[in-house]
Design an enzyme around this catalytic site. Structure first.
Site, PDB file in Angstrom:
ATOM      1  CG  ASP A 164      -1.627  70.148  57.165  1.00 52.63           C
ATOM      2  OD1 ASP A 164      -1.918  68.997  56.659  1.00 52.63           O
ATOM      3  OD2 ASP A 164      -2.648  70.950  56.950  1.00 52.63           O
ATOM      4  CB  SER A 165       1.229  67.548  54.581  1.00 55.87           C
ATOM      5  OG  SER A 165       1.542  66.188  53.761  1.00 55.87           O
ATOM      6  CB  ALA A 166       0.637  69.164  50.256  1.00 53.89           C
ATOM      7  CB  ILE A 195       2.192  71.837  60.587  1.00 53.21           C
ATOM      8  CG1 ILE A 195       1.995  73.336  60.886  1.00 53.21           C
ATOM      9  CG2 ILE A 195       1.903  70.677  61.105  1.00 53.21           C
ATOM     10  CD1 ILE A 195       0.353  73.727  61.247  1.00 53.21           C
ATOM     11  CG  HIS A 297       2.323  63.442  57.872  1.00 51.49           C
ATOM     12  ND1 HIS A 297       3.398  64.492  57.939  1.00 51.49           N
ATOM     13  CD2 HIS A 297       1.440  63.589  56.963  1.00 51.49           C
ATOM     14  CE1 HIS A 297       3.090  65.168  56.962  1.00 51.49           C
ATOM     15  NE2 HIS A 297       1.880  64.633  56.373  1.00 51.49           N
TER      16      HIS A 297
END
Length: 322
Positions: A164-166, A195, A297
């Site tokens: 997820d994210s980074a 994600i 987010h």
């Protein structure tokens, strides 16, 4: 007048991290950790394994209760946590608790990577660590490594990446590297779940925040965590997979891709653009897009018991079972 370099802020990227003139790093979020354990609510057991003593790269492995059935072979998920490349950890309560649930519901063996973080270890350190972990996992497929949980329970025909994210950014780059030089792995990646991916670029795309101050902050943040992006900034191929200099998505080294976006996430338009670009790239795999309306987010981590978070979990579990 404050002249103490240990209390004078040089870089302030709240709510993530502050750097003081002395070099001291203050992480504001994601600092708590939990030890590996037997989780009583799911029956999942976890443990930490050092991959490389020289760099400190390690992983937390989650073994679901279903692994103890006779002759059981489980799919393998290699997970990359988020946190802007500078906060959170494989041992953070957010990730530890969520991966316990995911391992249980999907009956999947999870390997969660503890990569080195900026600013002490700026990018591309996290990418190097994540590839080292992927190679370490793959060594079990060829019998060249001997972590018992992987050797005894892994189904090497069902290996997945997710983040997820980074961590989604990292998962993308690992899949790209597996496609371009993945023969050295000795295993294939069946699917990748991205994600709420940390992708960005200099020029706004449709639906993206255009505020110059916000975009300037994103530029400063990226140059902070990836100092090698001297000229490119957020058109650096590490953060912008659609940049002109980025390698073509047709070389992704996986069979299936699922892209998750959230309507209220400022990174959402980039995720959708990535999905559209992948569809038209000539890549021969299957890609799907899942968008959650009215959500922000990583909402599924912030409120895992909500209706939409449970739907999210169901979609992720189904992806691993296909």
């Amino acid at each position: 007048m404050n002249t103490d370099p240990d209390t004078q802020v040089e870089h302030d990227f709240s709510p993530f991290v502050r750097i003081y003139k002395s070099g001291r790093v203050e992480r504001i979020l994601g600092t708590h950790v939990l030890p590996p354990s037997l989780d009583p609510s799911t029956g999942v057991t976890s443990k930490d394994v050092v991959i490389d003593p020289d760099t400190g790269v390690s992983a937390r492995i989650y073994l679901p209760a279903g692994a103890h059935q006779p002759d059981t072979k489980l799919p393998v998920l290699i997970y990359y946590h988020g946190g802007g490349f500078c906060i959170e950890s494989a041992a953070s309560p957010t990730y530890h608790n969520y991966l316990n649930s995911l391992a249980s519901k999907a009956n999947i063996l999870v390997v969660s990577v503890e990569y080195r973080r900026a600013p002490e270890h700026p990018l591309p350190a996290a990418y190097h660590d994540s590839w080292a972990l992927l190679r370490w996992v793959a060594a079990h497929a060829t019998g060249d490594a001997s972590e018992r949980w992987l050797s005894d329970y892994a189904d090497w025909g069902r290996v997945f990446l997710a983040g997820d994210s980074a961590g989604a950014n990292i998962a993308h780059h690992m899949a790209m590297k597996a496609g371009s030089g993945g023969s050295e792995l000795g295993m294939k990646i069946k699917g990748v779940a991205l994600i709420h991916s940390y992708f960005w670029g200099k020029k706004p795309i449709g639906g993206e925040i255009e505020d110059p101050e916000f975009r300037a902050r994103m530029e400063r943040m990226w140059r902070f965590i990836c100092p090698s992006a001297v000229t490119e900034g957020t058109d650096d191929v590490w953060v912008n997979p659609l940049a002109e200099a980025a390698p073509g998505l047709e070389s992704l080294g996986c069979e299936r891709m699922m892209v998750f976006v959230a309507e209220n996430d400022f990174l959402g338009p980039r995720g959708i653009a990535y999905y559209e670009a992948l569809k038209s790239s000539g890549w021969t795999g299957q890609v799907s897009l899942v968008e959650h309306q009215g959500q922000d987010h990583v909402f599924h981590l912030m409120d895992p018991g909500s209706h939409q978070a449970l739907q999210f979990m169901d979609a992720l579990v189904a992806f691993f079972k296909q």
